[in-house]
Design a protein around this motif. Structure first.
Motif, short mmCIF file in Angstrom:
data_model
loop_
_atom_site.label_atom_id
_atom_site.label_comp_id
_atom_site.label_asym_id
_atom_site.label_seq_id
_atom_site.Cartn_x
_atom_site.Cartn_y
_atom_site.Cartn_z
N ALA A 49 18.75 -88.86 -12.28
CA ALA A 49 18.58 -88.77 -10.79
C ALA A 49 19.72 -89.59 -10.02
O ALA A 49 20.24 -90.70 -10.40
CB ALA A 49 17.43 -89.31 -10.34
N ASP A 50 20.17 -88.88 -8.95
CA ASP A 50 20.95 -89.52 -7.95
C ASP A 50 20.61 -89.73 -6.78
O ASP A 50 19.32 -89.47 -6.55
CB ASP A 50 22.42 -89.04 -8.06
N VAL A 51 21.17 -90.27 -5.75
CA VAL A 51 20.61 -90.38 -4.39
C VAL A 51 20.15 -89.23 -3.88
O VAL A 51 19.12 -89.08 -3.23
CB VAL A 51 21.66 -91.32 -3.61
N ALA A 52 20.89 -87.91 -3.89
CA ALA A 52 20.60 -86.92 -3.05
C ALA A 52 19.31 -86.39 -3.86
O ALA A 52 18.28 -85.97 -3.17
CB ALA A 52 21.52 -85.83 -3.48
N GLN A 53 19.07 -86.45 -5.19
CA GLN A 53 17.95 -85.84 -5.97
C GLN A 53 16.69 -86.97 -5.60
O GLN A 53 15.66 -86.32 -5.49
CB GLN A 53 18.32 -85.95 -7.39
N GLN A 74 20.40 -103.48 2.13
CA GLN A 74 21.39 -102.49 2.86
C GLN A 74 20.97 -101.08 2.47
O GLN A 74 20.50 -100.40 1.57
CB GLN A 74 22.68 -102.68 1.79
N ALA A 75 21.51 -100.14 3.61
CA ALA A 75 21.21 -98.63 3.50
C ALA A 75 22.15 -98.03 2.63
O ALA A 75 23.24 -98.34 2.45
CB ALA A 75 21.71 -98.15 4.91
N ILE A 76 21.33 -97.25 1.91
CA ILE A 76 22.09 -96.49 0.92
C ILE A 76 22.30 -94.91 1.53
O ILE A 76 22.84 -94.12 1.42
CB ILE A 76 21.30 -96.37 -0.29
N ASP A 77 20.97 -94.39 2.08
CA ASP A 77 20.91 -93.22 2.87
C ASP A 77 19.83 -93.52 4.08
O ASP A 77 18.66 -93.46 4.04
CB ASP A 77 20.26 -92.14 2.09
N ASN A 81 15.54 -93.59 4.97
CA ASN A 81 15.02 -94.75 4.69
C ASN A 81 14.94 -95.07 3.24
O ASN A 81 14.13 -95.65 2.47
CB ASN A 81 13.55 -94.72 5.05
N ILE A 82 16.33 -94.86 2.58
CA ILE A 82 16.64 -95.21 1.29
C ILE A 82 17.51 -96.26 1.60
O ILE A 82 18.49 -96.40 1.96
CB ILE A 82 17.07 -94.17 0.34
N HIS A 83 17.14 -97.43 0.79
CA HIS A 83 17.66 -99.00 0.89
C HIS A 83 17.81 -99.19 -0.32
O HIS A 83 17.01 -98.94 -1.25
CB HIS A 83 17.11 -99.68 1.89
#
Length: 321
Positions: A49-53, A74-77, A81-83
């Protein structure tokens, strides 16, 4: 079809392993929901899995999310609300995510984007099993007791919940039905208050569970005064030591691999971590949300805002934005 390994005494999480060519988004959501309801902890392995998935997968199960405003994330997306996880390298005691606030999420999800070589394992513990393993005398003492969470306010928070920065006594005594706090004037300041049972019923299990902020507050933050018992006194140290010892005996480390996703019922499972050896190589994405298939929580206010839209609580004035 993935391989599904049901929990054992030594491994409380379901392990769902990919077969060739499968992605985490190809999994049958109805099956995942039933496993989640029955077992409360699912580890998805081999799906890369990656961030988009991860973002798409979280929204299959949750309708809204909440921002955890703890320092160091830290914000990833940011839009989803993915940090990252909390900063620092020290060991973390067991806790449900955001149990220090009245909007404790239903769902806690983690995605390993870069696995540590050593250290930095996430630990998990079934709060239902913890109660079963407690000494009988202590379990009896905890039943029926509540925890009292008292914290300071600031003008923006008062305006957010009460519509004014300078509320009258009547406004403090009669907050809107959707407000999760009670308010009081205490020693020259306005404080916010909410309570929760010491032992609660998880969303999908009819059995008492331990899952609150006590262990993290006492053993990470060195705070014996938050939360307090319902009589206004600190939780006795022998109680805390016995609960910690029981949880430490039950918690299981999750050794991360790249692309792993961990899905926890945050009303049932607590999590922590072992000390991080090299923070530069460990990158874990987090997401905290509210389930599409949630069962109403009688402790929540009527029509809470966090179940209607993605929620960002008011930031304390000393917290970087």
């Amino acid at each position: 079809m993935p391989q599904i390994h049901l929990p054992t005494r030594e491994r409380p999480q379901v392990v769902i392993e990919a077969n060739d060519g499968e992605t985490i988004l190809s999994l049958d959501s109805a099956t995942i929901i039933e496993l989640y309801k029955d077992h409360g902890a699912l580890l998805f392995r081999g799906f890369d899995a990656d961030v988009a998935q991860f973002r798409q997968f979280t929204r299959i199960f949750s309708s809204t999310s909440v921002l955890n405003e703890s320092p160091g994330r830290q914000a990833i997306d940011a839009d989803a609300n993915i940090h990252t996880v909390d900063g620092g390298v020290r060991e973390f005691s067991l806790h449900p995510e955001l149990s220090r606030e009245p909007w404790k999420p239903d769902l806690a999800m983690f995605c390993c984007l870069s696995a540590p070589t050593t250290g930095g394992q996430t630990t998990i513990c079934d709060g239902v099993q913890l109660v079963r393993e407690l000494p009988e005398q202590l379990r009896s003492l905890l039943e029926g007791r509540r925890l009292l969470y008292i914290k300071a306010t600031w003008p923006e928070l008062l305006e957010f919940w009460l519509g004014t920065r300078a509320p009258s006594d009547q406004q403090l005594l009669s907050p809107p039905p959707s407000c999760p706090y009670h308010f009081r004037r205490l020693e020259g300041q306005i404080v916010r208050i909410f309570t929760r049972p010491m032992l609660h019923r998880p969303m999908f299990v009819d059995a008492p569970a331990f899952g609150n902020f006590l262990l993290f507050a006492r053993f990470n933050n060195n705070r014996p005064d938050f939360p307090l018992l319902d009589d206004g006194y600190p939780v006795p140290e022998p109680w805390l030591q016995a609960i910690k010892a029981t949880g430490d005996g039950l918690k299981v480390p999750v050794g991360w691999r790249n692309g792993d996703v961990l899905m926890l019922d945050n009303t049932r499972f607590m999590h922590g971590r072992t000390a991080i050896t090299d923070p530069g190589e460990r990158l874990i994405a987090t997401y905290f949300g509210y389930l599409r298939f949630a069962r109403p929580d009688p402790e929540e206010p009527a029509d809470p805002i966090w179940r209607k839209q993605d929620f960002q609580p008011p930031f304390p004035p000393d917290l970087p934005r």
